[in-house]
Design an enzyme around this catalytic site. Structure first.
Site, mmCIF file in Angstrom:
data_model
loop_
_atom_site.group_PDB
_atom_site.id
_atom_site.type_symbol
_atom_site.label_atom_id
_atom_site.label_comp_id
_atom_site.label_asym_id
_atom_site.label_seq_id
_atom_site.Cartn_x
_atom_site.Cartn_y
_atom_site.Cartn_z
ATOM 1 N N GLU A 138 69.092 42.683 57.574
ATOM 2 C CA GLU A 138 69.375 44.121 57.549
ATOM 3 C C GLU A 138 70.846 44.459 57.785
ATOM 4 O O GLU A 138 71.324 45.489 57.309
ATOM 5 C CB GLU A 138 68.497 44.859 58.563
ATOM 6 C CG GLU A 138 67.080 45.154 58.062
ATOM 7 C CD GLU A 138 66.163 43.936 58.080
ATOM 8 O OE1 GLU A 138 66.509 42.956 58.782
ATOM 9 O OE2 GLU A 138 65.124 43.941 57.405
ATOM 10 N N HIS A 152 55.593 49.263 62.754
ATOM 11 C CA HIS A 152 55.522 49.765 61.389
ATOM 12 C C HIS A 152 55.374 51.280 61.360
ATOM 13 O O HIS A 152 55.861 51.936 60.454
ATOM 14 C CB HIS A 152 54.349 49.115 60.637
ATOM 15 C CG HIS A 152 54.636 47.719 60.192
ATOM 16 N ND1 HIS A 152 54.494 46.633 61.016
ATOM 17 C CD2 HIS A 152 55.071 47.219 59.012
ATOM 18 C CE1 HIS A 152 54.816 45.536 60.355
ATOM 19 N NE2 HIS A 152 55.167 45.856 59.143
HETATM 20 C C1 LIG Z 1 63.044 42.929 59.835
HETATM 21 C C2 LIG Z 1 62.100 42.936 58.699
HETATM 22 N N1 LIG Z 1 62.580 43.100 57.451
HETATM 23 C C3 LIG Z 1 61.737 43.113 56.395
HETATM 24 C C4 LIG Z 1 60.392 42.965 56.589
HETATM 25 C C5 LIG Z 1 59.421 42.984 55.385
HETATM 26 N N2 LIG Z 1 58.882 41.629 55.162
HETATM 27 C C6 LIG Z 1 57.708 41.242 55.675
HETATM 28 S S1 LIG Z 1 57.342 39.641 55.327
HETATM 29 C C7 LIG Z 1 58.780 39.463 54.459
HETATM 30 C C8 LIG Z 1 59.108 38.155 53.787
HETATM 31 C C9 LIG Z 1 59.057 36.999 54.707
HETATM 32 O O1 LIG Z 1 59.381 35.837 54.010
HETATM 33 P P1 LIG Z 1 59.313 34.422 54.724
HETATM 34 O O2 LIG Z 1 60.002 34.483 56.019
HETATM 35 O O3 LIG Z 1 59.831 33.431 53.737
HETATM 36 O O4 LIG Z 1 57.766 34.167 54.986
HETATM 37 P P2 LIG Z 1 56.602 34.101 53.905
HETATM 38 O O5 LIG Z 1 56.023 35.475 53.838
HETATM 39 O O6 LIG Z 1 57.183 33.621 52.626
HETATM 40 O O7 LIG Z 1 55.604 33.122 54.433
HETATM 41 C C10 LIG Z 1 59.523 40.650 54.452
HETATM 42 C C11 LIG Z 1 60.791 40.843 53.747
HETATM 43 C C12 LIG Z 1 59.922 42.813 57.895
HETATM 44 N N3 LIG Z 1 58.631 42.729 58.185
HETATM 45 N N4 LIG Z 1 60.803 42.778 58.927
#
Ligand SMILES: Cc1ncc(C[n+]2csc(CCOP(=O)(O)OP(=O)(O)O)c2C)c(N)n1
Ligand SMILES: Cc1ncc(C[n+]2csc(CCOP(=O)(O)OP(=O)(O)O)c2C)c(N)n1
Ligand SMILES: [Mg+2]
Ligand SMILES: [Mg+2]
Lengths: 325, 323, 325, 323
Positions: free
Chosen positions: D61, D130
Site C-alpha cells: 500500500e 473489512h
Molecule cells: C493489506 C491488504 N491489502 C490487500 C488485501 C486484499 N487481498 C487479499 S488476499 C490478497 C492476495 C494475497 O496473495 P498471496 O499472499 O500470494 O496469497 P494467496 O492468496 O495467493 O494464497 C489480496 C491482495 C488485503 N487483504 N490486505
C-alpha cells in the site's frame, strides 16, 4: 535428513485430513453454511501440512490465509470443531463467533489472524524476539508470494537477521495474488531472492511434496534452535481455483487458461504422496483407505459440533465487557 | 512527614520505568536510540538493565512496534517508544487495526499488556509532524487506553498504571511539560487510568484541559480569580473518558469550556461536548466552547504559539461563555 | 566516463559553496538565529554536490536530510536566500515561514520535505512513474543508511524494478543513524546489498570524492533515461559531529571515539578535491581563492536577505485560506 | 424530458471514472487487482484505457499510494483505490501526515489533485477490519476532503467533483449501498464537495445520516410519518462539514439525532453535536443523540447487524428526543 516411516505416516494422514477439511469448507460455502468468504486451498495443502506437522509444542505458528489456515492447523492439531463453529458464527467458535473468518488458539500459540495481508510481519519480530529470549522455541511464519510486497516483510527480515531470531519465513508461492501474477509483481523468479539482501539462508522447494517440505522445515527449525537465525523457505505451489469463492478466476484481466490449470492438477500433492507411500511401503492401500475413512468421520463430527452450537448473539453489554482485560 | 522531593516530568516517567523494570522481569523497552537516549526519559537505563531489556531497533517502526506487539502475546510487558509520537502513524495498521481489536475479535481469550509511548506537542516550533498530538487518533479506536499527564505526579503514576494494565495503553506526553517540576513520591504508586481529577475547585465554569494546556488553564484561572471562579478538570485519560466527573462539575457550574491541543475536528473536546449535550443537556446554562487548533495543519516557526491553544484564547472562551 | 574540466570546476565551486552554507547554518544555530534544529553536514557535503550538480532541469530531486539538504540544493541551484529565510521563520521563506526546517521549490522539482525519515520512499514511486511516462527525466532520491530500515524502501525498490522506473536510489551511508550504527542495524556491510533482492544494479562508491560521485550518477542517469530502470548508488561517507546540534554524540550509549573521528577528518572532501584540481591543473590556487571569496560573499547576501525579511505572522484566516487550493 | 435511467451506485462510480478519464488524459487509476476488478467499479476499464492508466501494483500500500502521491506532484490526477478502505491505514503516514499537510506546510505553492477511494461498512458480516468505516480517521486531519455518497446520483456527482478538485479528496463508499439503484443522468455533472443536502423535509426533528444509514433513516422517517415529522440531511461530505445546513434545520426543528456508522468516539456525529451546542445552543429544545457503533470493535458473524447502527436504534433515538 530422511524422514522416518512414522513421520511419513503422520504427514500423510494430516494431508488427507487437511484435504478433507478444505473440501468441507468448500461444500459449506456453496451451501450458504459459512459466514463471510472462503479462499480454497484445493491442490495446495501439502506446504502447510509439511511445514507445521513437526513443530514443537512451544513453537509459534502463523498459518497462511489460504484455505483459511486449515493446512497448518490440521498439522498443529487444532480443535477443528471450534474452528468451524467460528466460521459459522456460533457461540462455541474459537473467537466466540465474533470474527467470522479468524482463528485463535493462544494455548497452542496460534494467536490469531487479521484481514490485512502481511499483518504478521509486524508481530513476528516480537514472536522471534521472545522465542530467542526463551531459547526453546521457534516461529513458523507462513504467508503467500503476494504478502512479500508489504514493507513489513523488509522490516521483519532486517531485524530477524540483525538479531539472529529463530524465525522460519515460509513463503507459499502459488504465483498468484488475487488476479495479479508473481511474474508481474516481483522482478525475480523467486520471492526468496529478497533474502539475499540480508544474507539470510534461503531455499526453494517443491511445495507439492509434503515430505520435502517437512524435511526442509525440520532442518530450518534445527538451525534456528541452534541460535543460527532465520531461514527463508519458498515452497512453490499452485492455485487451482479462483482466489476466493465467487471472485472470477482471472490473471490480470483475462480468465486463466484451463489447459494450464489442467497441467497444474497433474501434480496434486495427495496423488504424489500416495504414490510414494505405496512405493516405499510406508502404507498399504488398506491403511490408506482407513485414513480416508477416519478423515471422513472427523468431518462429520466437526460439522455436527459446529451445527449443534448455538448462534452467538451476545448483548452489547457482554460485548463491551470483552474489550478490555 | 518529610517534604516530597520535586522532579521534572521526564524524570518522573523514567522513575516509573525503573521501578517497574526492577519489580517485574517481563517489562522491557523497545525503541530507536533509546539506549543512548533522545529525550532524558531513557538515558542511562541501558546501564542498569542491559541491551536485553533496553532494545534499540533499526529505523523501522513496523518492526520496532512488532517487537512489542509479538512479545506481549508471549507474556512480556513491553514499552514501545515512538520518540516523536506522530511516528506511530508508520505503524498505524498494527496499532489501530490489529492491536486495538486483537483481544476482542479473538474472543477475549488473550490480553496484550503493553505501553505505547511518544512525545509530541507544540513548543519546539517545528510544526506539523513533530508537534502533532496523536491522542485523538488513537482514542478514536476502542481497545487501546489513552492517557496524557499534566503533572510529574500524574506522569509517574499513570505510567506505572499503564505498565501494570493488562491492556495496550498509549501514554502520550507533551514536550512542553517535559521539564516541568513537581512533587513526586519516591515509592511506586498508581494513578488510575480512566479517572479524571478535579484539580481546582470553582463554581462558575468547568474548564477541562490536559498536557501543557493544563498549565495554561491554571494561568487563566489565576488571572480570573475573584472575577470568575473556574473549576479545572484534568481528564488524565482521554480513553476511556471519565465523563461522570465532568458531568458532576457541569451540574454545579452550568458552563463548560474544553481545551484540547489537537485539531478541533473529532477531538476529545468535541467528544466531551457531544456527551454533555446528550446526557447533561438540562445542566447547561450556556453554549459549550472548544479551544483547539483550528482545522489547519499546525505551522511551525513564529506561528506555532498563536495557532495552538494558548492562555489568551482560553480566557476569551471562558469570558465569552460566562458573560 | 571521465569528467571534463568545466564539469570539475563546477563541482568544485558547488562543493565550496555547500561547505560555506553548512558552516553558515552551524553559526546561526549557535547564535540562536535558526528556528528548530540543525543536522550538521560537516565533512559530508561531497556526495550531495556530486549527485545533484548535473541533474537535468526536469529531473526530480529529493535531497537527503543531512545539512538540511544543502549539499543537493547547492548543486541544483536553489535560491538559498529563500531557503534560509524559511529556516528563520520569515515571510520570504520558501514555505512562507510555516515549516521552520522544510524546503520546497516546486518549479525546480524539489517538492518538499517531511520530518518522517524515509517518507520519500512513498512518493518516489509516483515520481518515477510520472518520469517514465514523460520520458525525459529521472529521479534522484537521496537518503541515509538509516532510512533504508523503512518498509517503504522495499515497496519502492519493488515497483521501481517491476516497472523499470528511472530512479536513482542514492544512499549516503555514514554508518550512523542518531546513536545507532549501521553495523548494528544492518546485517550486511553494504546497504546496497538490498538491491540484490530485486536484481537492481548497485554500485558502492567513495562519497568523499565529489568527482567519483558525479561520474557515477551521470552514468546511472543515462541508464535510467535509456529505459533500463533504477540503480542503487551507495556513497560511503562520514558523520564528523553529533546527529543534530545539542544531541550528545554517542554510538549506542557511548561517546564516539575522538581518535576515530580524527581519522575520518583526514578524508575531508574539500581537501581531497583541492588536491586533485590543483594536481590536474583544473584550477589554480588563485582561482580557488576567488571561488572561496565568492562563496563568502554569497553567504553574506543570503544572510542579509533572510535577516531583512519580515517575521511571518499571518492571521488565522490567511492560514486557513492556504489549506485547500 | 425522458426519464433518467437507473444505475446501481457502483456503476455510477464507474461512469464517473470513465467520463473523467475520457475528458482528461492526466486522470489515471492505481490500485491492486483493479484491472481484473474486485468490486464492479473498475471492471472492464483496462480494456478502454490500457495498463498505462489502469495501473495494478504489488500488494504494497505504501508503494501503491506513492504512485498516486508522487504523480499528483507531477501534474497527473490519480485515483488510488484501496479496495477495502481500511487498508488505507497501511499508508497512514503518507496520507495523514504528509499528503494532508503537504500543500500548507510548503507555503501553499502546490496542489495535489488526487482521489483516495475504498469501500467499507457493515453488511458482509466480516467484522472489524473489512467493515471498518474510515471516514472519521481521515476527517480528523485537515488538508484532505472527505465525502461519502448515499445515492447513485450523488456517487457519480461527488466522484466527478473529487476528480476535478485540485485537492486530495477521500471518497469513501459503503459496501451496503453498492447495488442500490437510483436515477443517474448520463452526462457528467458535479455534486459539490462540502455541501450537505436536505433530502427530506420535516418539522419535528433533524436526522443526519449518510451511506447505508441514509437508507435506514428514510425507513425510520417513513415509519414515523404522521406521528413525527423527520427532516433528513445527508451531509454528503464529512470534511469540510457543512454545518450551516444542519444548523438551519435545527433552528426549525429544535431537535437533532445524528447517525454515523463509526465508533462514537471522535465521530462525525460527535463533531456535529459539538458544533451545534456551541453555535446553535439557543436553538435546541432537547438533548442531541448520536447513533453510532458503541465503542467496541465491530464484530462480524451474527452480531454485525445489531451492533452497527440500524433502524431500531435510530427509531428509538428519534422517539426519545421527541417525547
Ligand atoms: C493489506 C491488504 N491489502 C490487500 C488485501 C486484499 N487481498 C487479499 S488476499 C490478497 C492476495 C494475497 O496473495 P498471496 O499472499 O500470494 O496469497 P494467496 O492468496 O495467493 O494464497 C489480496 C491482495 C488485503 N487483504 N490486505
Ligand atoms: C519515521 C521516523 N523515525 C525516526 C525518526 C528520528 N530520526 C531522525 S533522523 C534519524 C536517523 C537518520 O539516519 P540516516 O538515514 O542514516 O541519516 P543521517 O542522519 O545519518 O544522515 C532518526 C532515527 C524520524 N525523524 N522519522
Ligand atoms: Mg499467492
Ligand atoms: Mg546515516
Amino acid at each position: 535428513m530422511a524422514l522416518g516411516k512414522e513421520q511419513m505416516k503422520t504427514l500423510y494422514r494430516n494431508l488427507v485430513r487437511a484435504d478433507h477439511f478444505d473440501k468441507m469448507m468448500m461444500n459449506r460455502i456453496m451451501q450458504g453454511k459459512l459466514i463471510g468468504f472462503y479462499h480454497p486451498g484445493d491442490g495446495a495443502m501439502a506446504a502447510g501440512v509439511g511445514a507445521s506437522t513437526f513443530l514443537g509444542e512451544n513453537d509459534i505458528l502463523n498459518p497462511h490465509h489460504r484455505a483459511h489456515g486449515m493446512a497448518y492447523m490440521a498439522g498443529k492439531g487444532i480443535d477443528v470443531g471450534r474452528y468451524l463453529a467460528e466460521h459459522t458464527g456460533k457461540a462455541d467458535g474459537c473467537c466466540g463467533g465474533r470474527s467470522s473468518f479468524h482463528w485463535s488458539f493462544p494455548e497452542q500459540k496460534v494467536y490469531g489472524a487479521s484481514g490485512f495481508i502481511g499483518w504478521h510481519f509486524c508481530p513476528v519480530v516480537g514472536w522471534g524476539w521472545a522465542s530467542k529470549r526463551k531459547g526453546n522455541q521457534v516461529v513458523l511464519m507462513a504467508s503467500g508470494d503476494g504478502s512479500y510486497g508489504q514493507g513489513g516483510a523488509h522490516e521483519a527480515m532486517l531485524s530477524a537477521m540483525n538479531w539472529k531470531l529463530p524465525i522460519i519465513f515460509f513463503c507459499e508461492n502459488n504465483g498468484m495474488a488475487i488476479h495479479s501474477t508473481a511474474d508481474d509483481m516481483h522482478p525475480m523468479p523467486d520471492i526468496s531472492s529478497l533474502a539475499q539482501g540480508y544474507g539470510m539462508p534461503a531455499v526453494v522447494i517443491d511445495g507439492q511434496d509434503v515430505f520435502a517440505v517437512a524435511e526442509t522445515v525440520i532442518a530450518a527449525r534445527k538451525h534456528a534452535l541452534a541460535g543460527k537465525g532465520p531461514t527463508f523457505v519458498e515452497a512453490k505451489t499452485v492455485r487451482l481455483r479462483e482466489h476466493d469463492v465467487g471472485t472470477p478466476d482471472l490473471a490480470r484481466a483475462e480468465p486463466r487458461d484451463p489447459e494450464y490449470l489442467e497441467e497444474l492438477k497433474q501434480r496434486d500433492p495427495l496423488v504424489l504422496a500416495t504414490k510414494r507411500v505405496l512405493a516405499e511401503k510406508v502404507l498399504t492401500q488398506k491403511q490408506i483407505d482407513k485414513i480416508i475413512k477416519e478423515a471422513e468421520e472427523e468431518v462429520v463430527v466437526v460439522e455436527k459440533f459446529a451445527d449443534d452450537s448455538p448462534i452467538a448473539l451476545p448483548s452489547i453489554e457482554e460485548l463491551q465487557a470483552g474489550v478490555y482485560a | 512527614m518529610s517534604e516530597v522531593r520535586e522532579l521534572p516530568l521526564v524524570e518522573a516517567i523514567k522513575e516509573a520505568y525503573q521501578q517497574e523494570m526492577e519489580r517485574d522481569e517481563s517489562v522491557f523497552m523497545v525503541g530507536q536510540d533509546i539506549a543512548g537516549g533522545i529525550f532524558p526519559h531513557t538515558m542511562g537505563l541501558v546501564e542498569q538493565f542491559g541491551t536485553d531489556r533496553i532494545v534499540d531497533t533499526p529505523l523501522a517502526e513496523v518492526g520496532m512496534y512488532g517487537t512489542a506487539f509479538g512479545a506481549a502475546m508471549e507474556g512480556f510487558k513491553p514499552i514501545v517508544d515512538f520518540m516523536f509520537a506522530g511516528f506511530f502513524l508508520n505503524a498505524a495498521s498494527p496499532i489501530l487495526a490489529q492491536t486495538a481489536q486483537f483481544r476482542f475479535i479473538h474472543g477475549s481469550q488473550m490480553s496484550l499488556p503493553m505501553v505505547i509511548t511518544g512525545a509530541c506537542g507544540s513548543g519546539m516550533r517545528l510544526g506539523n509532524e513533530h508537534a502533532m498530538l496523536v491522542h485523538n487518533m488513537i482514542a478514536q479506536v476502542p481497545g487501546i487506553k489513552v492517557c496524557m499527564p499534566s503533572t510529574p505526579y500524574d506522569a509517574k503514576g499513570l505510567m506505572i498504571s499503564a505498565i501494570r494494565d493488562p491492556n495496550p495503553v498509549a501514554f502520550i506526553w507533551h514536550l512542553g511539560t517535559m521539564m516541568d517540576r513537581g512533587p513526586v513520591p519516591e515509592e511506586a504508586y498508581e494513578v488510575p487510568l480512566g479517572v479524571a481529577e478535579v484539580k481546582r475547585e470553582g463554581s462558575d465554569i468547568t474548564l477541562v484541559a490536559n498536557g501543557i494546556q493544563y498549565k495554561n488553564a491554571v494561568e487563566v484561572a489565576d488571572k480570573l480569580e475573584g472575577d470568575i471562579s473556574v473549576e479545572i478538570i484534568d481528564p488524565r485519560s482521554v480513553s476511556p473518558l471519565d465523563i461522570d466527573t465532568i458531568l458532576k462539575s457541569v451540574d454545579k457550574t452550568g458552563r463548560l469550556v474544553i481545551v484540547d491541543e489537537s485539531w478541533d475536528s473529532r477531538s476529545t473536546a468535541s467528544q466531551i461536548a457531544a456527551q454533555v449535550v446528550d446526557v447533561g443537556f438540562d445542566m447547561l446554562d450556556a453554549p459549550i466552547r472548544r479551544v483547539c487548533i483550528p482545522d489547519i495543519p499546525l505551522p511551525g516557526g513564529h506561528m506555532e504559539p498563536y495557532v495552538a491553544p494558548n492562555p489568551d484564547a482560553i480566557e476569551a472562551a471562558v469570558r465569552d461563555v460566562c458573560q
